[in-house]
Scaffold this motif. Structure first.
Motif, mmCIF file in Angstrom:
data_model
loop_
_atom_site.group_PDB
_atom_site.id
_atom_site.type_symbol
_atom_site.label_atom_id
_atom_site.label_comp_id
_atom_site.label_asym_id
_atom_site.label_seq_id
_atom_site.Cartn_x
_atom_site.Cartn_y
_atom_site.Cartn_z
ATOM 1 N N ILE A 117 0.837 -1.200 0.000
ATOM 2 C CA ILE A 117 0.000 0.000 0.000
ATOM 3 C C ILE A 117 0.876 1.255 0.000
ATOM 4 O O ILE A 117 0.633 2.202 -0.739
ATOM 5 C CB ILE A 117 -0.967 -0.034 1.205
ATOM 6 C CG1 ILE A 117 -1.981 -1.178 0.974
ATOM 7 C CG2 ILE A 117 -1.686 1.296 1.381
ATOM 8 C CD1 ILE A 117 -2.771 -1.566 2.191
ATOM 9 N N GLU A 118 1.948 1.198 0.788
ATOM 10 C CA GLU A 118 2.869 2.336 0.842
ATOM 11 C C GLU A 118 3.517 2.565 -0.524
ATOM 12 O O GLU A 118 3.643 3.691 -1.000
ATOM 13 C CB GLU A 118 3.917 2.058 1.929
ATOM 14 C CG GLU A 118 4.753 3.256 2.320
ATOM 15 C CD GLU A 118 6.052 3.330 1.550
ATOM 16 O OE1 GLU A 118 6.544 4.440 1.342
ATOM 17 O OE2 GLU A 118 6.579 2.269 1.140
ATOM 18 N N ARG A 119 3.886 1.475 -1.166
ATOM 19 C CA ARG A 119 4.544 1.607 -2.472
ATOM 20 C C ARG A 119 3.613 2.147 -3.534
ATOM 21 O O ARG A 119 3.958 3.039 -4.298
ATOM 22 C CB ARG A 119 5.036 0.241 -2.944
ATOM 23 C CG ARG A 119 6.293 -0.190 -2.238
ATOM 24 C CD ARG A 119 6.831 -1.414 -2.924
ATOM 25 N NE ARG A 119 7.843 -2.054 -2.126
ATOM 26 C CZ ARG A 119 8.359 -3.238 -2.424
ATOM 27 N NH1 ARG A 119 7.940 -3.886 -3.484
ATOM 28 N NH2 ARG A 119 9.290 -3.754 -1.657
ATOM 29 N N LEU A 120 2.414 1.581 -3.587
ATOM 30 C CA LEU A 120 1.484 1.992 -4.647
ATOM 31 C C LEU A 120 1.054 3.439 -4.471
ATOM 32 O O LEU A 120 0.885 4.160 -5.449
ATOM 33 C CB LEU A 120 0.254 1.083 -4.662
ATOM 34 C CG LEU A 120 0.485 -0.325 -5.179
ATOM 35 C CD1 LEU A 120 -0.808 -1.110 -5.141
ATOM 36 C CD2 LEU A 120 1.035 -0.317 -6.594
ATOM 37 N N SER A 121 0.884 3.859 -3.219
ATOM 38 C CA SER A 121 0.407 5.231 -3.046
ATOM 39 C C SER A 121 1.511 6.247 -3.354
ATOM 40 O O SER A 121 1.204 7.424 -3.544
ATOM 41 C CB SER A 121 -0.228 5.430 -1.669
ATOM 42 O OG SER A 121 0.518 4.766 -0.690
ATOM 43 N N GLY A 122 2.773 5.792 -3.448
ATOM 44 C CA GLY A 122 3.847 6.724 -3.815
ATOM 45 C C GLY A 122 4.334 6.524 -5.244
ATOM 46 O O GLY A 122 5.314 7.120 -5.665
ATOM 47 N N ARG A 123 3.651 5.665 -5.974
ATOM 48 C CA ARG A 123 4.138 5.328 -7.312
ATOM 49 C C ARG A 123 3.857 6.436 -8.331
ATOM 50 O O ARG A 123 2.806 7.050 -8.318
ATOM 51 C CB ARG A 123 3.465 4.030 -7.777
ATOM 52 C CG ARG A 123 3.846 3.643 -9.190
ATOM 53 C CD ARG A 123 3.689 2.190 -9.419
ATOM 54 N NE ARG A 123 2.284 1.796 -9.565
ATOM 55 C CZ ARG A 123 1.915 0.542 -9.855
ATOM 56 N NH1 ARG A 123 2.826 -0.396 -9.997
ATOM 57 N NH2 ARG A 123 0.657 0.246 -9.963
ATOM 58 N N LEU A 124 4.814 6.646 -9.199
ATOM 59 C CA LEU A 124 4.653 7.580 -10.307
ATOM 60 C C LEU A 124 4.985 6.846 -11.587
ATOM 61 O O LEU A 124 5.842 5.963 -11.589
ATOM 62 C CB LEU A 124 5.625 8.760 -10.157
ATOM 63 C CG LEU A 124 5.388 9.677 -8.970
ATOM 64 C CD1 LEU A 124 6.547 10.654 -8.831
ATOM 65 C CD2 LEU A 124 4.076 10.433 -9.129
ATOM 66 N N GLU A 125 4.297 7.211 -12.645
ATOM 67 C CA GLU A 125 4.549 6.501 -13.887
ATOM 68 C C GLU A 125 4.652 7.453 -15.060
ATOM 69 O O GLU A 125 3.984 8.479 -15.096
ATOM 70 C CB GLU A 125 3.417 5.504 -14.125
ATOM 71 C CG GLU A 125 3.863 4.390 -15.028
ATOM 72 C CD GLU A 125 2.799 3.336 -15.123
ATOM 73 O OE1 GLU A 125 3.079 2.177 -14.775
ATOM 74 O OE2 GLU A 125 1.689 3.689 -15.535
ATOM 75 N N CYS A 126 5.497 7.065 -16.010
ATOM 76 C CA CYS A 126 5.644 7.861 -17.226
ATOM 77 C C CYS A 126 4.516 7.500 -18.184
ATOM 78 O O CYS A 126 4.362 6.342 -18.548
ATOM 79 C CB CYS A 126 6.990 7.605 -17.872
ATOM 80 S SG CYS A 126 7.134 8.408 -19.468
ATOM 81 N N LYS A 127 3.744 8.491 -18.563
ATOM 82 C CA LYS A 127 2.612 8.246 -19.470
ATOM 83 C C LYS A 127 3.103 7.834 -20.846
ATOM 84 O O LYS A 127 2.417 7.159 -21.586
ATOM 85 C CB LYS A 127 1.764 9.523 -19.599
ATOM 86 C CG LYS A 127 0.815 9.698 -18.445
ATOM 87 C CD LYS A 127 -0.580 10.075 -18.928
ATOM 88 C CE LYS A 127 -1.577 9.717 -17.846
ATOM 89 N NZ LYS A 127 -2.934 10.085 -18.125
ATOM 90 N N LYS A 128 4.319 8.265 -21.182
ATOM 91 C CA LYS A 128 4.829 8.046 -22.535
ATOM 92 C C LYS A 128 5.411 6.639 -22.702
ATOM 93 O O LYS A 128 5.058 5.925 -23.628
ATOM 94 C CB LYS A 128 5.917 9.083 -22.814
ATOM 95 C CG LYS A 128 5.691 9.858 -24.106
ATOM 96 C CD LYS A 128 6.557 11.081 -24.134
ATOM 97 C CE LYS A 128 7.351 11.196 -25.419
ATOM 98 N NZ LYS A 128 8.365 12.265 -25.276
#
Ligand code: ADP
Ligand code: ZN
Length: 210
Positions: A117-128
């Protein structure tokens, strides 16, 4: 090597898939990434998939099975592949059998729920390009910008706390039984997902040796 990575959302499947793809020089087929690309491109598939994904639900089996069978029949999969995000339930696993797609090993990465839960809530992803980062554990060199392609980094729609809960529940109900399915065939390999990405990679490589 024909490999399936089986892990809860947020256990680091995608990250390890990237590493293993380079290590073994085989492509990663990430069903989540394929779906997100289709959503970004506004395709028919994307339009269908979007409402399921943003609800924390699975996209229907027939749709997924079709996508994966097609992708695995392409030339670059001849010498092996890594399936990241498929199969996600018994029906999808049986579809691989039915299509005579043989799997050498199934890797599971084990991480506690709290950490997930901690990891997913801090996850960022490149849309490209789909590369993934974390606000604390895997920062990009320049804040908000993808190291790989310079694209903008955003949080995923389905990484909202209330949706994370649904995704985890679905995982335990539908995906986790696959461990027994493949353990019974003697091809299940288990790695513990540590704090550190490189520790997990070491555990993963060790698990795959056996
Ligand atoms: P995660 O493993 O972190 O949940 P993925 O990127 O693998 O994320 O998948 C994101 C979403 O895409 C899933 O929650 C689901 O809605 C959909 N999806 C991906 N792969 C499948 C699949 N094999 N079957 C059904 N739905 C899928
Ligand atoms: Zn990128």
């Amino acid at each position: 090597m024909k490999l399936i990575i089986l892990a809860a959302p947020g256990a680091g499947k995608g990250t390890q898939a990237e590493v293993l793809s380079k290590h073994f020089d085989i492509p990663t087929i990430s069903t989540g990434a394929i779906l997100r690309k289709n959503i970004a491109d506004g395709t028919t598939l994307g339009k269908i998939a979007e409402k399921y994904i943003n609800d924390g639900k699975f996209v229907p089996d027939e749709v997924m099975i079709d996508i994966v069978k097609k992708r695995l029949s392409e030339d670059d999969c001849k010498n092996g592949f890594i399936l990241d995000g498929f199969p996600r339930n018994i029906a999808q696993a049986e579809a691989l059998d039915k299509a005579d797609i043989e799997i050498d090993k199934v890797l599971t990465i084990e991480v506690e729920d709290e950490k997930i839960i901690e990891r997913l809530s801090g996850r960022l992803e490149c849309k490209k390009c789909g590369s993934s980062y974390h606000k604390e554990h895997k920062k990009p060199q320049v804040s908000g910008v993808c190291d790989n392609c310079g694209g903008a980094l955003t949080a995923r729609e389905d990484d909202k706390p209330e949706i994370i809960k649904d995704r985890l529940a679905t995982y335990y109900k539908q995906t986790e039984p696959l461990k027994k399915f493949y353990a019974d065939r003697g091809i299940l390999k288990t790695a513990i997902g540590q704090e550190d990405i490189s520790d997990t990679t070491a555990a993963v490589l060790k698990a795959l040796e056996g």
